[in-house]
Design an enzyme around this catalytic site. Structure first.
Site, PDB file in Angstrom:
ATOM      1  N   ALA A  10       0.812  -1.222   0.000  1.00 18.33           N
ATOM      2  CA  ALA A  10       0.000   0.000   0.000  1.00 18.33           C
ATOM      3  C   ALA A  10       0.841   1.267   0.000  1.00 18.33           C
ATOM      4  O   ALA A  10       0.367   2.327   0.409  1.00 18.33           O
ATOM      5  CB  ALA A  10      -0.947  -0.006   1.195  1.00 18.33           C
ATOM      6  N   THR A  35       9.652  -2.495   1.118  1.00 20.91           N
ATOM      7  CA  THR A  35      10.868  -1.699   1.301  1.00 20.91           C
ATOM      8  C   THR A  35      10.598  -0.202   1.272  1.00 20.91           C
ATOM      9  O   THR A  35      11.394   0.578   1.785  1.00 20.91           O
ATOM     10  CB  THR A  35      11.892  -2.033   0.204  1.00 20.91           C
ATOM     11  OG1 THR A  35      11.309  -1.789  -1.086  1.00 20.91           O
ATOM     12  CG2 THR A  35      12.323  -3.505   0.295  1.00 20.91           C
ATOM     13  N   SER A 146      -5.275  -9.667 -12.403  1.00 19.35           N
ATOM     14  CA  SER A 146      -4.917  -8.903 -13.607  1.00 19.35           C
ATOM     15  C   SER A 146      -5.593  -9.453 -14.847  1.00 19.35           C
ATOM     16  O   SER A 146      -5.793 -10.668 -14.982  1.00 19.35           O
ATOM     17  CB  SER A 146      -3.406  -8.943 -13.813  1.00 19.35           C
ATOM     18  OG  SER A 146      -3.043  -8.337 -15.037  1.00 19.35           O
ATOM     19  N   TYR A 159       4.386 -13.124 -14.671  1.00 14.46           N
ATOM     20  CA  TYR A 159       3.339 -12.248 -14.143  1.00 14.46           C
ATOM     21  C   TYR A 159       1.960 -12.787 -14.513  1.00 14.46           C
ATOM     22  O   TYR A 159       1.088 -12.944 -13.652  1.00 14.46           O
ATOM     23  CB  TYR A 159       3.527 -10.831 -14.683  1.00 14.46           C
ATOM     24  CG  TYR A 159       2.450  -9.869 -14.227  1.00 14.46           C
ATOM     25  CD1 TYR A 159       2.494  -9.307 -12.955  1.00 14.46           C
ATOM     26  CD2 TYR A 159       1.388  -9.529 -15.065  1.00 14.46           C
ATOM     27  CE1 TYR A 159       1.505  -8.430 -12.532  1.00 14.46           C
ATOM     28  CE2 TYR A 159       0.401  -8.652 -14.651  1.00 14.46           C
ATOM     29  CZ  TYR A 159       0.463  -8.102 -13.383  1.00 14.46           C
ATOM     30  OH  TYR A 159      -0.518  -7.242 -12.966  1.00 14.46           O
ATOM     31  N   ALA A 161       1.070 -15.786 -15.447  1.00 12.56           N
ATOM     32  CA  ALA A 161       0.795 -17.078 -14.814  1.00 12.56           C
ATOM     33  C   ALA A 161       0.501 -16.927 -13.330  1.00 12.56           C
ATOM     34  O   ALA A 161      -0.392 -17.586 -12.783  1.00 12.56           O
ATOM     35  CB  ALA A 161       1.992 -18.013 -15.018  1.00 12.56           C
ATOM     36  N   LYS A 163      -0.807 -14.353 -11.801  1.00  6.82           N
ATOM     37  CA  LYS A 163      -2.113 -13.751 -11.599  1.00  6.82           C
ATOM     38  C   LYS A 163      -3.236 -14.741 -11.920  1.00  6.82           C
ATOM     39  O   LYS A 163      -4.283 -14.748 -11.248  1.00  6.82           O
ATOM     40  CB  LYS A 163      -2.259 -12.488 -12.433  1.00  6.82           C
ATOM     41  CG  LYS A 163      -1.372 -11.333 -11.964  1.00  6.82           C
ATOM     42  CD  LYS A 163      -1.701 -10.902 -10.541  1.00  6.82           C
ATOM     43  CE  LYS A 163      -0.984  -9.615 -10.166  1.00  6.82           C
ATOM     44  NZ  LYS A 163      -1.357  -9.139  -8.805  1.00  6.82           N
TER      45      LYS A 163
END
Length: 253
Positions: A10, A35, A146, A159, A161, A163
């Site tokens: 977030a 991070t 997605s 990405y 796969a 999702k």
């Protein structure tokens, strides 16, 4: 509504918009970051109301995911809604068509993507679901998937796969957790105009992206947040198991 909401990833973009939308409804938010603490602090400053907290942790580490869920529950007095938003998103530096990367890079990118986009969501889901079951209260889990799960991601296959797997995981959990009063659904956004994607919306490439939708534009983080808000609401519980397309008719299943 004064619920406890944990939003992973977030620090900005869609995750920030989701946190803002819940806070505007009177909920208390645990703003997770991996991070980017500065970004998460920026999100925190934007939230209406009070009782919001930061919770940092590396979701690639199963123990780290458990600590994030525990810290959020302790700070909020319980997590009622989990939004699995944290993700490794398509970026130029992680393109990995087999023709363009070494085998070592192929493995590294796949592992990193799956660890965050799928396994972190699965681990957070287990932790929050068990908290809800042990408390004996209903709740909701919403996964941010997605459009790429359906139309293919030739430059970012990990990405797409991951999702697709996230959508399938959400449907499995919808069946498994319904007896405990926990609704689970997913959203599948198309291209969304976040700060991270701003460069792709300039010049001719941007025109091509906007032309993918017959509306002639791309989505906004606020539109994704509105859908998440509904699916996580008591009124949205009957949508448990759904995968809601949010792509402006740019891709139809």
């Amino acid at each position: 509504m004064n619920r406890g909401i944990l939003v992973s990833g977030a620090s900005g973009g869609i995750g920030r918009a989701i946190a803002e939308a819940f806070a505007a409804r009177g909920d208390r938010i645990a703003v997770h970051y991996g991070t980017n603490r500065a970004g998460a602090e920026g999100t925190l400053r934007l939230l209406a109301g009070d009782g919001h907290v930061l919770t940092g942790g590396d979701l690639r580490d199963p123990a780290g995911a458990a600590r994030v869920a525990e810290d959020a529950a302790d700070a909020l007095g319980g997590v009622d809604v989990l939004v699995n938003n944290a993700a490794v998103a398509p970026q130029p530096e992680n393109r990995h068509s087999p023709a363009d990367v070494s085998y070592a890079d192929w493995q590294r990118i796949w592992r990193d993507t799956v660890d965050v986009n799928l396994l972190a969501a699965a681990n957070l889901t287990w932790c929050v679901a068990r908290q809800l079951i042990d408390r004996g209260v209903p709740g909701a889990i919403v996964n941010v998937g997605s459009r790429g799960a359906y139309r293919g991601e030739p430059e970012f296959p990990a990405y797409g796969a991951s999702k697709a797997a996230l959508h399938a995981f959400g449907q499995s959990m919808a069946v498994a957790l319904a007896p405990h009063g926990i609704a689970v659904a997913s959203v599948a956004p198309g291209f969304v105009a976040t700060a991270r994607q701003a460069a792709k919306l300039t010049g001719e490439p941007g025109a091509e992206v906007r032309a993918q939708s017959p509306f002639g534009r791309v989505g906004t983080p606020e539109e994704v947040a509105a859908a998440v808000l509904h699916l996580a609401s008591p009124e949205g519980a009957w949508s448990s198991g759904a995968v809601l397309d949010l792509n402006g008719a740019s891709y139809l299943r």
